[in-house]
Design a protein around this motif. Structure first.
Motif, short mmCIF file in Angstrom:
data_model
loop_
_atom_site.label_atom_id
_atom_site.label_comp_id
_atom_site.label_asym_id
_atom_site.label_seq_id
_atom_site.Cartn_x
_atom_site.Cartn_y
_atom_site.Cartn_z
N UNK B 23 32.27 21.02 -2.18
CA UNK B 23 30.90 21.05 -1.65
C UNK B 23 29.85 21.11 -2.75
N UNK B 24 30.23 21.62 -3.93
CA UNK B 24 29.37 21.50 -5.10
C UNK B 24 30.19 20.71 -6.10
N UNK B 25 29.70 19.51 -6.45
CA UNK B 25 30.57 18.56 -7.15
C UNK B 25 29.97 18.16 -8.50
N UNK B 26 30.36 18.86 -9.53
CA UNK B 26 29.93 18.49 -10.88
C UNK B 26 28.47 18.77 -11.16
N UNK B 232 24.11 15.94 -1.26
CA UNK B 232 25.53 15.92 -0.93
C UNK B 232 26.40 16.50 -2.04
N UNK B 233 26.03 17.65 -2.54
CA UNK B 233 26.86 18.36 -3.49
C UNK B 233 26.66 17.96 -4.94
N UNK B 234 25.79 16.96 -5.17
CA UNK B 234 25.57 16.52 -6.54
C UNK B 234 24.10 16.59 -6.88
N UNK B 235 23.82 16.75 -8.19
CA UNK B 235 22.44 16.60 -8.62
C UNK B 235 22.22 15.11 -8.84
N UNK B 236 21.19 14.53 -8.21
CA UNK B 236 20.99 13.10 -8.33
C UNK B 236 19.88 12.76 -9.32
N UNK B 237 19.03 13.75 -9.62
CA UNK B 237 17.96 13.47 -10.57
C UNK B 237 17.38 14.78 -11.08
N UNK B 238 17.12 14.83 -12.40
CA UNK B 238 16.46 15.99 -12.97
C UNK B 238 15.32 15.52 -13.86
N UNK B 239 14.16 16.15 -13.73
CA UNK B 239 13.04 15.77 -14.59
C UNK B 239 12.02 16.89 -14.62
N UNK B 240 11.09 16.81 -15.58
CA UNK B 240 9.96 17.74 -15.57
C UNK B 240 9.18 17.51 -14.28
N UNK B 241 8.59 18.56 -13.74
CA UNK B 241 7.91 18.47 -12.45
C UNK B 241 6.94 17.30 -12.38
N UNK B 242 6.06 17.21 -13.39
CA UNK B 242 5.03 16.18 -13.34
C UNK B 242 5.66 14.78 -13.38
#
Lengths: 342, 333
Positions: B23-26, B232-242
């Motif tokens: 359920x938490x995948x990578x 769905x258990x994965x992080x799909x995108x990470x970025x600074x808020x702005x």
């Protein structure tokens, strides 16, 4: 809060009057009262003595005699008036005289009450001493072999009526193996024993009846404790406790346990009266002269003063027990604020 | 540049009746001291389970961490015994939960409940000292008349005040990391803003790192330095808020932004909703998990496995077509 409890105590009065008036009225209407019994007794003894019967009325007692008896038992007055007379006497701690033994009712009850108090209190204390820890450990080890095995035993005790347990115990441990006595509350030479031997004697006589008393009562309290604790272990505040850094055992002890005592406290008051008033079946099996047996016999023999006397005591126990329950619940649960406007 | 918390490839699984699901995948995420990371996702995306994994509060034994590393202050949390983990919780890592109505024990006074944290972690041992500290804490979270509130029971407080008590409890030992799991969701909007402001102020004051979990993009933009979007258990995108708000790369992030109401486009227009529902754990595969709801999905998305594209380390994204889509979008503009 204290206003609430004062009100509850005052409410005992009308409730008590309601209960006793109802039963008093019933004793006046049902057939087979003391006068009829006396007539039967006189008839039997009359036949035995070969006396002539009063052919006109078909009764063994003359109208005069019956009127005398009715006056004696207060049957000549209307129900409400004789109830008021009876209640007035009760307030002076006079429960009347048994129509069977012609002893004061209070004496008869007083004689039997220690036996019932002993069994009642012991059952009450042992039940809570065993059921609470047992329920806790069953909840902590849910579905373990210990949990399942103890459930099987408890349910067996619950499913079997207490008199079946009693008869089984007597036939196994008293008749077959002779480990315990067949019955009675104490030995005949009880008064000559020293304290230690008295204690041993009571224990010797009391073990089997106590087991019979408790067999059924374990299930409810144990499972109430277990289920409450299991519910509370899944509560959000338990997660908070874990997030604070408490270990599981500390979290259970400090947080879930007290919350789980709330249902136990609710049922405590009812249990007091339940255990104190005894069980005539167990008392019959073990030949114990307790309140349960006395009450049962009094009803069969239409010994109404005794019936009403026992009713006075058990109903008071129930009413006071309920107030004790309320008080205990308020003690463990701060959310309970009886009748206070907030 | 050292991280306070460095999670790599975290994998958490649930043991079901018939099968065990991941359920938490990578999940990988990093937090520097004093930084705020927002973790955004729909219900069922695994964001709360990520938080519970980090605090060792997963409902054992059916939910468990099965892979990856969680390095907190140069220490792998996975290597800790349950008791060692318990010592850390409430002291170095704290957590606030969603529902303050049930998170406090109803039968204990709130002052005692806060003091318990101090007792457990051996702070301010003397009762008088402890009470003094609890009153300070109640005062710092904005509870009026903290001296008399010390003896209150939870049912005597409002929802907002209870959440303030939870915050006081979480910050009692001045932790290095605070995890807030939807802390304002159960509260009124006006109270939400106050609680958010309070968390922000206290965080700045003590230089606490904050992992803020929510499903509310608008809310997370107010508080976070960086945002990780979970699906769905994965992080799909990470970025600074702005950056995330200015140029979202993943189609899911874009769809989320488009479905967020804002004052600017509030002209009685129907908000676009994302069609379909979140994939269930048993349907997870190696292909993009958003493909069935994505309006840009093509053949590649259904036949090629997708991994996190970390070529831009400041803005990683888990989408095969993000470059194409970015160009398409640039043309439209």
């Amino acid at each position: 809060m204290s206003a609430y409890f004062i009100r509850r105590f005052l409410l005992i009065v009308p409730t008590f009057i309601g209960i006793t008036l109802l039963v008093f009225a019933v004793t006046r209407v049902v057939p087979g009262g003391p006068i009829e019994r006396m007539m039967t007794a006189a008839m039997i003894s009359g036949e035995q003595a070969g006396a002539r019967r009063d052919t006109q009325s078909g009764n063994t007692l003359s109208e005069e005699q019956i009127q005398q008896l009715e006056a004696y038992y207060g049957f000549d007055k209307p129900i409400l008036q004789s109830y008021a007379d009876w209640l007035g006497k009760v307030l002076q701690f006079d429960l009347g005289e048994s129509s069977r033994y012609h002893d004061p009712v209070w004496h008869i009850i007083k004689e039997r009450f220690p036996v019932s108090i002993f069994y009642g209190l012991t059952t009450l204390i042992i039940t809570y001493l065993v059921c609470i820890p047992l329920g806790v450990s069953k909840a902590l080890h849910h579905n373990s072999w210990f949990d399942n095995a103890s459930s099987a035993v408890i349910f067996l005790g619950y499913a079997l009526p207490s008199y079946v347990v009693g008869i089984a115990l007597v036939s196994l441990f008293a008749a077959h193996w002779d480990v315990f006595p067949l019955g009675g509350f104490v030995s005949d030479d009880y008064d000559e024993l020293n304290t230690w031997n008295k204690f041993k004697d009571i224990l010797y006589h009391g073990t089997l009846p106590l087991i019979a008393y408790m067999a059924g009562s374990f299930a409810v309290t144990t499972f109430m404790m277990k289920n409450a604790l299991m519910d509370n272990q899944a509560a959000d505040y338990m997660r908070t406790a874990a997030a604070k850094g408490l270990t599981r055992s500390k979290a259970v002890w400090r947080h879930a346990f007290r919350n789980s005592l709330i249902p136990i406290a609710t049922s405590f008051g009812g249990n007091i009266a339940f255990f104190m008033s005894g069980s005539f079946l167990i008392e019959t099996i073990f030949n114990i002269d307790g309140i349960g047996l006395l009450g049962y016999e009094a009803i069969l023999e239409r010994d109404y003063p005794v019936v009403l006397g026992i009713l006075v005591i058990t109903s008071l126990l129930f009413l006071i027990g309920n107030i004790i329950s309320d008080f205990l619940v308020a003690l463990v649960d701060p959310r309970i604020r009886f009748g206070e406007a907030r | 540049m050292s991280f306070l918390l460095d999670v790599r490839n975290l994998r958490t699984r649930i043991r079901g009746e018939h099968a065990t699901h991941t359920v938490v995948d990578g999940v990988s995420l990093q937090l520097r001291p004093g930084e705020t990371l927002g973790l955004v996702g729909e219900s069922g995306s695994g964001k709360s389970l990520t938080a519970l994994s980090l605090t060792g509060l997963l409902p054992k034994p059916d939910v468990f961490v099965d892979g990856g590393a969680m390095i907190f202050q140069d220490q792998d949390l996975r290597a800790l015994s349950p008791n060692q983990f318990a010592k850390l919780r409430g002291d170095r890592i704290s957590m606030i939960f969603q529902d303050p109505m049930t998170a406090l024990n109803p039968v204990h006074r709130i002052g005692d409940q806060i003091a318990e944290v101090l007792t457990v972690h051996g702070r301010a041992r003397k009762p008088a000292q402890q009470k003094q500290r609890v009153i300070e804490l109640l005062n710092s979270v904005g509870i009026p008349q903290p001296e008399s509130r010390f003896d209150s029971y939870p049912h005597e407080l409002s929802g907002g005040q209870r959440q303030r008590v939870m915050i006081a409890m979480a910050l009692a030992c001045e932790p290095a990391l605070l995890i807030a799991d939807e802390p304002t969701t159960a509260l009124d909007v006006t109270v939400q803003a106050q609680i958010l402001h309070l968390i922000k102020c206290l965080q700045r004051e003590h230089n606490t790192a904050l992992l803020f979990i929510t499903h509310d993009l608008a809310l997370v933009s107010q508080i976070s330095d960086r945002i990780a979007v979970m699906y769905a258990g994965q992080i799909v995108e990470t970025a600074a808020s702005s950056t995330l708000f200015a140029e979202p790369r993943h189609p899911y992030t874009r769809a989320l932004l488009a479905s967020t109401p804002s004052a600017a486009n509030g002209h009685k227009q129907r908000l676009p909703a994302i069609p379909g529902t979140v994939a269930k754990p048993e349907q997870y595969g190696e292909y993009c998990r958003f493909r069935n709801r994505c309006q840009h999905a093509n053949e590649h998305c259904r036949t090629e496995a997708v991994v996190m594209d970390e070529s831009d380390s400041a803005h990683p994204v888990r989408c095969l077509r993000w470059r194409e889509l970015a160009q398409e979008l640039a043309h439209v503009d």
